[in-house]
Scaffold this active site. Structure first.
Site, PDB file in Angstrom:
ATOM      1  N   TYR A  11      82.578  72.353  47.167  1.00 57.63           N
ATOM      2  CA  TYR A  11      81.897  72.277  48.467  1.00 57.63           C
ATOM      3  C   TYR A  11      82.923  72.097  49.594  1.00 57.63           C
ATOM      4  O   TYR A  11      82.857  72.791  50.624  1.00 57.63           O
ATOM      5  CB  TYR A  11      80.923  71.098  48.426  1.00 57.63           C
ATOM      6  N   LYS A  38      83.733  74.676  52.679  1.00 57.25           N
ATOM      7  CA  LYS A  38      83.568  74.250  54.074  1.00 57.25           C
ATOM      8  C   LYS A  38      84.881  74.372  54.843  1.00 57.25           C
ATOM      9  O   LYS A  38      84.889  74.780  56.011  1.00 57.25           O
ATOM     10  CB  LYS A  38      83.037  72.815  54.126  1.00 57.25           C
TER      11      LYS A  38
END
Lengths: 78, 245
Positions: free
Chosen positions: B152, B156
């Protein structure tokens, strides 16, 4: 052919803001007419719309001069 | 203060807490909105509550063909896409040593690659219009890192680099590309945390509370507005001070 040439020239003149006399057969969009790389993408988009054709990325890369554009479009619309 | 009358916005992940709030904020400012998500029922519900100028376009962002088709669907519904909000995101948390290739790939595909494809899909119209706004929701963990979220955080952080690079390329065409990086926001994604985890997080937030979806929506509304035309390549951190970066 001359009709295609005129329409391509009009797009180039309008988009790049250059004098019509400068848009010669061998005029390179980037080297002679002051286009940046994004301008060349936009020109191809404009050609696609004007002539109702699709210009694939690998073909777009070979269109360096005004003459290249006229030749490609003449072939694609023939 | 921010008027988006006549503008059209595509929002991914609109069935989620943040996405729904973003859609409502842009809609309230006068924009037409295309609500995208995987589940149609909550999107329909949101569209109905918004009333006019709200359209539903479903897509699974893990499916490349569906992602390619989404900008076209949105443009057909609204006439154009002036504003793209890349909000959709998934988590597949795991310790790094236990993380599978699949967990890694799913998060990169949905969170990073789909945003790339969507941005590419909306650019043609924005270039012609000489106006466009691309706002991508990232996360504080893209900058700080977070245990259990290597996939994640990588996605990002990748979005920030992607946005900055694109911002360079299209700035001269009136198109801005920015990110909003939420900290801890009360949504379904953070509901999964237990009270103990939440308590520990709160001690690290100077504001002393978690944020709400509206805090993020306000930041997106600003970056989507005509007034933010000179802001590009930026990341606006909305995190109650938990990371001052």
């Amino acid at each position: 052919m001359s009709d295609i040439s005129d329409r391509v020239k009009k797009i180039v003149v309008e988009h790049l803001g250059v004098d019509e006399e400068k848009v010669t057969e061998s005029a390179s969009f980037i080297d002679d007419l002051g286009a940046d790389s994004l301008d060349t993408v936009e020109l191809v988009m404009a050609f696609e719309e004007e002539f109702g054709i699709e210009i694939p990325d690998d073909a777009a890369e070979t269109i360096q001069t005004f003459g290249d554009a006229v030749k490609f479009i003449s072939g694609a619309t023939a | 203060m921010f008027d988006l009358t006549g503008k059209t916005a595509l929002i991914t992940g609109a069935s989620g807490g943040i996405g729904g709030a973003v859609a409502a904020a842009l809609h309230a400012a006068g924009a037409s909105v295309a609500l995208s998500g995987t589940r149609e029922a909550p999107l329909r519900e949101l569209a109905e509550s918004l009333g006019e100028r709200a359209h539903v376009v479903t897509a699974n962002l893990g499916d490349a063909a569906a992602v390619e088709a989404l900008p076209k669907q949105a443009a057909e519904a609204m006439g154009s896409v002036d504003i793209l909000v890349n909000n959709a995101g998934i988590t597949r948390d795991n310790l790094f040593m236990r993380m599978s290739d699949e967990e890694w790939a799913q998060v990169i595909d949905v969170n990073l690659t789909s945003s790339f494809r969507l941005a590419r899909g909306v650019l043609r119209g924005m270039m012609k219009a000489r106006w466009g706004r691309i706002v991508t929701i990232t996360s504080v963990v893209g900058t700080t890192g977070n245990p259990g979220q290597a996939n994640y955080a990588a996605a990002k952080a990748g979005l920030v680099g992607m946005s900055k690079s694109l911002a360079y390329e299209v700035a001269s065409r009136g198109i801005t590309v920015n990110c909003v990086a939420p900290g801890f926001i009360e949504t379904a994604m953070t509901d999964k945390l237990n009270d103990d985890q939440k308590g520990r997080i709160l001690t690290q937030i100077p504001a002393g509370r978690m944020g709400g979806p509206d805090d993020i929506a306000a930041a997106v509304l600003y970056l989507a507005s005509p007034q933010a035309g000179y802001v590009t390549g930026a990341t606006l951190h909305v995190n109650g001070g938990m990371a001052m970066i």
